[in-house]
Design a protein around this motif. Structure first.
Motif, PDB file in Angstrom:
ATOM      1  N   ALA A   1       0.829  -1.208   0.000  1.00  0.00           N
ATOM      2  CA  ALA A   1       0.000   0.000   0.000  1.00  0.00           C
ATOM      3  C   ALA A   1       0.861   1.254   0.000  1.00  0.00           C
ATOM      4  CB  ALA A   1      -0.932   0.002   1.212  1.00  0.00           C
ATOM      5  N   GLY A   2       1.970   1.228   0.757  1.00  0.00           N
ATOM      6  CA  GLY A   2       2.878   2.366   0.774  1.00  0.00           C
ATOM      7  C   GLY A   2       3.501   2.610  -0.586  1.00  0.00           C
ATOM      8  N   PHE A   3       3.927   1.536  -1.246  1.00  0.00           N
ATOM      9  CA  PHE A   3       4.521   1.684  -2.583  1.00  0.00           C
ATOM     10  C   PHE A   3       3.506   2.245  -3.576  1.00  0.00           C
ATOM     11  CE2 PHE A   3       5.071  -0.066  -6.851  1.00  0.00           C
ATOM     12  CZ  PHE A   3       6.313   0.455  -7.174  1.00  0.00           C
ATOM     13  N   MET A   4       2.278   1.720  -3.551  1.00  0.00           N
ATOM     14  CA  MET A   4       1.258   2.182  -4.485  1.00  0.00           C
ATOM     15  C   MET A   4       0.896   3.641  -4.231  1.00  0.00           C
ATOM     16  SD  MET A   4       0.525  -0.302  -6.578  1.00  0.00           S
ATOM     17  CE  MET A   4      -1.170  -0.200  -7.140  1.00  0.00           C
ATOM     18  N   HIS A   5       0.812   4.031  -2.967  1.00  0.00           N
ATOM     19  CA  HIS A   5       0.529   5.436  -2.644  1.00  0.00           C
ATOM     20  C   HIS A   5       1.646   6.334  -3.174  1.00  0.00           C
ATOM     21  CE1 HIS A   5      -0.491   9.042  -0.360  1.00  0.00           C
ATOM     22  NE2 HIS A   5       0.790   9.109  -0.067  1.00  0.00           N
ATOM     23  N   SER A   6       2.890   5.931  -2.954  1.00  0.00           N
ATOM     24  CA  SER A   6       4.023   6.724  -3.419  1.00  0.00           C
ATOM     25  C   SER A   6       4.015   6.854  -4.938  1.00  0.00           C
ATOM     26  CB  SER A   6       5.325   6.069  -2.941  1.00  0.00           C
ATOM     27  OG  SER A   6       6.449   6.741  -3.453  1.00  0.00           O
ATOM     28  N   PHE A   7       3.720   5.769  -5.629  1.00  0.00           N
ATOM     29  CA  PHE A   7       3.650   5.765  -7.082  1.00  0.00           C
ATOM     30  C   PHE A   7       2.582   6.749  -7.573  1.00  0.00           C
ATOM     31  CE2 PHE A   7       1.802   3.657 -10.953  1.00  0.00           C
ATOM     32  CZ  PHE A   7       2.883   3.829 -11.795  1.00  0.00           C
ATOM     33  N   ALA A   8       1.385   6.668  -6.970  1.00  0.00           N
ATOM     34  CA  ALA A   8       0.297   7.554  -7.375  1.00  0.00           C
ATOM     35  C   ALA A   8       0.611   9.008  -7.043  1.00  0.00           C
ATOM     36  CB  ALA A   8      -1.003   7.124  -6.688  1.00  0.00           C
ATOM     37  N   ALA A   9       1.168   9.243  -5.875  1.00  0.00           N
ATOM     38  CA  ALA A   9       1.472  10.619  -5.461  1.00  0.00           C
ATOM     39  C   ALA A   9       2.514  11.247  -6.369  1.00  0.00           C
ATOM     40  CB  ALA A   9       1.949  10.635  -4.014  1.00  0.00           C
ATOM     41  N   ASN A  10       3.471  10.468  -6.838  1.00  0.00           N
ATOM     42  CA  ASN A  10       4.484  11.007  -7.738  1.00  0.00           C
ATOM     43  C   ASN A  10       3.867  11.416  -9.078  1.00  0.00           C
ATOM     44  OD1 ASN A  10       7.469  11.432  -8.182  1.00  0.00           O
ATOM     45  ND2 ASN A  10       7.005  10.110  -9.936  1.00  0.00           N
ATOM     46  N   LEU A  11       2.903  10.638  -9.561  1.00  0.00           N
ATOM     47  CA  LEU A  11       2.232  10.988 -10.811  1.00  0.00           C
ATOM     48  C   LEU A  11       1.372  12.235 -10.637  1.00  0.00           C
ATOM     49  CD1 LEU A  11       1.172   7.478 -12.173  1.00  0.00           C
ATOM     50  CD2 LEU A  11       3.250   8.799 -12.631  1.00  0.00           C
ATOM     51  N   VAL A  12       0.710  12.350  -9.494  1.00  0.00           N
ATOM     52  CA  VAL A  12      -0.068  13.558  -9.219  1.00  0.00           C
ATOM     53  C   VAL A  12       0.847  14.775  -9.168  1.00  0.00           C
ATOM     54  CG1 VAL A  12      -1.461  14.762  -7.486  1.00  0.00           C
ATOM     55  CG2 VAL A  12      -1.960  12.370  -8.068  1.00  0.00           C
ATOM     56  N   SER A  13       2.004  14.617  -8.549  1.00  0.00           N
ATOM     57  CA  SER A  13       2.957  15.724  -8.485  1.00  0.00           C
ATOM     58  C   SER A  13       3.368  16.175  -9.882  1.00  0.00           C
ATOM     59  CB  SER A  13       4.195  15.298  -7.690  1.00  0.00           C
ATOM     60  OG  SER A  13       5.169  16.321  -7.674  1.00  0.00           O
ATOM     61  N   ALA A  14       3.579  15.226 -10.781  1.00  0.00           N
ATOM     62  CA  ALA A  14       3.902  15.583 -12.162  1.00  0.00           C
ATOM     63  C   ALA A  14       2.744  16.343 -12.801  1.00  0.00           C
ATOM     64  CB  ALA A  14       4.225  14.327 -12.970  1.00  0.00           C
ATOM     65  N   GLY A  15       1.519  15.865 -12.562  1.00  0.00           N
ATOM     66  CA  GLY A  15       0.354  16.525 -13.121  1.00  0.00           C
ATOM     67  C   GLY A  15       0.166  17.933 -12.593  1.00  0.00           C
ATOM     68  N   VAL A  16       0.444  18.138 -11.314  1.00  0.00           N
ATOM     69  CA  VAL A  16       0.329  19.465 -10.715  1.00  0.00           C
ATOM     70  C   VAL A  16       1.230  20.458 -11.440  1.00  0.00           C
ATOM     71  CG1 VAL A  16       0.920  20.800  -8.640  1.00  0.00           C
ATOM     72  CG2 VAL A  16      -0.455  18.711  -8.444  1.00  0.00           C
ATOM     73  N   ARG A  17       2.430  20.001 -11.786  1.00  0.00           N
ATOM     74  CA  ARG A  17       3.371  20.885 -12.474  1.00  0.00           C
ATOM     75  C   ARG A  17       3.027  21.088 -13.946  1.00  0.00           C
ATOM     76  NH1 ARG A  17       8.634  17.706 -10.997  1.00  0.00           N
ATOM     77  NH2 ARG A  17       7.126  16.136 -10.324  1.00  0.00           N
ATOM     78  N   LEU A  18       2.412  20.083 -14.557  1.00  0.00           N
ATOM     79  CA  LEU A  18       2.204  20.119 -15.998  1.00  0.00           C
ATOM     80  C   LEU A  18       0.906  20.803 -16.416  1.00  0.00           C
ATOM     81  CD1 LEU A  18       3.438  16.507 -16.771  1.00  0.00           C
ATOM     82  CD2 LEU A  18       4.443  18.592 -17.711  1.00  0.00           C
ATOM     83  N   VAL A  19      -0.182  20.622 -15.675  1.00  0.00           N
ATOM     84  CA  VAL A  19      -1.482  21.104 -16.155  1.00  0.00           C
ATOM     85  C   VAL A  19      -1.526  22.630 -16.364  1.00  0.00           C
ATOM     86  CG1 VAL A  19      -3.951  21.258 -15.580  1.00  0.00           C
ATOM     87  CG2 VAL A  19      -2.747  19.066 -15.371  1.00  0.00           C
ATOM     88  N   PRO A  20      -1.122  23.471 -15.371  1.00  0.00           N
ATOM     89  CA  PRO A  20      -0.744  23.178 -13.983  1.00  0.00           C
ATOM     90  C   PRO A  20      -1.954  23.239 -13.060  1.00  0.00           C
ATOM     91  CG  PRO A  20      -0.299  25.465 -14.453  1.00  0.00           C
ATOM     92  CD  PRO A  20      -0.892  24.880 -15.720  1.00  0.00           C
ATOM     93  N   LEU A  21      -1.771  22.674 -11.847  1.00  0.00           N
ATOM     94  CA  LEU A  21      -2.788  22.715 -10.815  1.00  0.00           C
ATOM     95  C   LEU A  21      -2.206  23.350  -9.559  1.00  0.00           C
ATOM     96  CD1 LEU A  21      -4.165  19.060 -11.114  1.00  0.00           C
ATOM     97  CD2 LEU A  21      -5.222  21.123 -12.056  1.00  0.00           C
ATOM     98  N   GLY A  22      -3.062  23.813  -8.682  1.00  0.00           N
ATOM     99  CA  GLY A  22      -2.597  24.302  -7.401  1.00  0.00           C
ATOM    100  C   GLY A  22      -2.258  23.152  -6.463  1.00  0.00           C
ATOM    101  N   GLN A  23      -1.496  23.443  -5.434  1.00  0.00           N
ATOM    102  CA  GLN A  23      -1.100  22.406  -4.488  1.00  0.00           C
ATOM    103  C   GLN A  23      -2.310  21.812  -3.766  1.00  0.00           C
ATOM    104  OE1 GLN A  23       1.898  21.063  -4.171  1.00  0.00           O
ATOM    105  NE2 GLN A  23       2.652  22.420  -5.791  1.00  0.00           N
ATOM    106  N   THR A  24      -3.308  22.620  -3.499  1.00  0.00           N
ATOM    107  CA  THR A  24      -4.507  22.100  -2.830  1.00  0.00           C
ATOM    108  C   THR A  24      -5.240  21.110  -3.717  1.00  0.00           C
ATOM    109  OG1 THR A  24      -4.755  24.123  -1.532  1.00  0.00           O
ATOM    110  CG2 THR A  24      -6.687  22.717  -1.731  1.00  0.00           C
ATOM    111  N   ASP A  25      -5.348  21.434  -5.013  1.00  0.00           N
ATOM    112  CA  ASP A  25      -5.973  20.484  -5.938  1.00  0.00           C
ATOM    113  C   ASP A  25      -5.148  19.205  -6.037  1.00  0.00           C
ATOM    114  OD1 ASP A  25      -8.387  21.480  -6.696  1.00  0.00           O
ATOM    115  OD2 ASP A  25      -7.676  22.464  -8.512  1.00  0.00           O
ATOM    116  N   GLY A  26      -3.844  19.330  -5.943  1.00  0.00           N
ATOM    117  CA  GLY A  26      -3.001  18.145  -5.943  1.00  0.00           C
ATOM    118  C   GLY A  26      -3.315  17.234  -4.761  1.00  0.00           C
ATOM    119  N   GLN A  27      -3.505  17.830  -3.588  1.00  0.00           N
ATOM    120  CA  GLN A  27      -3.852  17.037  -2.415  1.00  0.00           C
ATOM    121  C   GLN A  27      -5.260  16.456  -2.524  1.00  0.00           C
ATOM    122  OE1 GLN A  27      -1.799  16.030   0.113  1.00  0.00           O
ATOM    123  NE2 GLN A  27      -0.316  16.900  -1.333  1.00  0.00           N
ATOM    124  N   ARG A  28      -6.166  17.218  -3.141  1.00  0.00           N
ATOM    125  CA  ARG A  28      -7.512  16.674  -3.373  1.00  0.00           C
ATOM    126  C   ARG A  28      -7.441  15.445  -4.286  1.00  0.00           C
ATOM    127  NH1 ARG A  28      -9.361  22.502  -4.213  1.00  0.00           N
ATOM    128  NH2 ARG A  28     -10.344  23.115  -2.235  1.00  0.00           N
TER     129      ARG A  28
END
Length: 232
Positions: free
Chosen positions: A157-184
């Motif tokens: 579960a920890g590995f999968m969360h880390s994997f997903a969170a890293n992809l969200v972080s990339a999306g936050v920078r690329l779209v771009p999105l705000g940090q709050t939307d990234g956490q959502r």
């Protein structure tokens, strides 16, 4: 070997933290092209895209092979670990996705080995070396957490969360999105992470594989994208 759940938790948090030096921030898993081509334009799009990766793409494949590699180490079955490592290496949709996995896996094993290696790690890294293949990230983390005596459910579960969170972080920078939307987005993906991990624990090896052609297409298209910030 670690002896308490709290020790497992803090060690796992450190190993899967964005600050752990494996270069995860340089990879987008094709999301950069998905944004460029108009398939990911907002938070909802990003959540759906990452959900598809977790349920049907490399996330699913990696979760099943994570469990297989972990169980091989716990059982002392070197042949089973080699089997999992070989499949984790070849089941990639593009050359960049292969690089994303093996570069992080190699860096992860190297950093753990040189900082706080768990008991038994040298034996199993030697087994991986016999394959002549660079270790996939999922296999590397599975091997290390098994040697550390962490519960499989927690480690996966920890590995999968880390994997997903890293992809969200990339999306936050690329779209771009705000940090709050990234956490959502991470919050919306949390139940998906646990569902994907639970399914992988019950999956049969015969079920191994993915069905995410759009994600593979985006990853392959990224290789010739004109301007790129990410390595995948």
């Amino acid at each position: 070997m670690l002896t308490t759940t709290t020790e497992h938790l803090t060690r796992l948090m450190a190993w899967l933290s964005p600050t752990f030096p494996i270069g995860g921030y340089t990879y987008s898993h094709g999301i950069e092209y998905a944004v460029e081509s108009g398939h990911v334009l907002n938070k909802a799009d990003l959540v759906r895209w990452v959900e598809a990766i977790l349920k049907h793409g490399a996330g699913r494949t990696d979760a099943v092979l994570f469990a297989a590699a972990y169980r091989a180490v716990k059982a002392g079955d070197e042949a089973a670990l080699i089997w999992a490592a070989e499949r984790a290496d070849v089941l990639r949709g593009s050359s960049e996705l292969a690089l994303e996995s093996t570069a992080q896996g190699t860096a992860f094993l190297s950093t753990v080995t040189n900082t706080w290696p768990p008991d038994g790690l040298p034996r199993w890294t030697a087994v991986l070396a016999t394959t002549g293949r660079s270790p996939a990230h999922a296999v590397a983390v599975a091997l290390v957490t098994a040697c550390a005596g962490m519960p499989l459910e927690m480690a996966l579960a920890g590995f999968m969360h880390s994997f997903a969170a890293n992809l969200v972080s990339a999306g936050v920078r690329l779209v771009p999105l705000g940090q709050t939307d990234g956490q959502r987005a991470i919050a919306e993906l949390d139940p998906i992470v646990h569902q994907a991990a639970a399914r992988a624990l019950d999956a049969r090896i015969e079920d191994l594989g993915g069905r995410a052609p759009m994600i593979d297409w985006a990853a392959m298209s990224h290789e010739t994208q004109y301007t790129r910030l990410f390595r995948s």
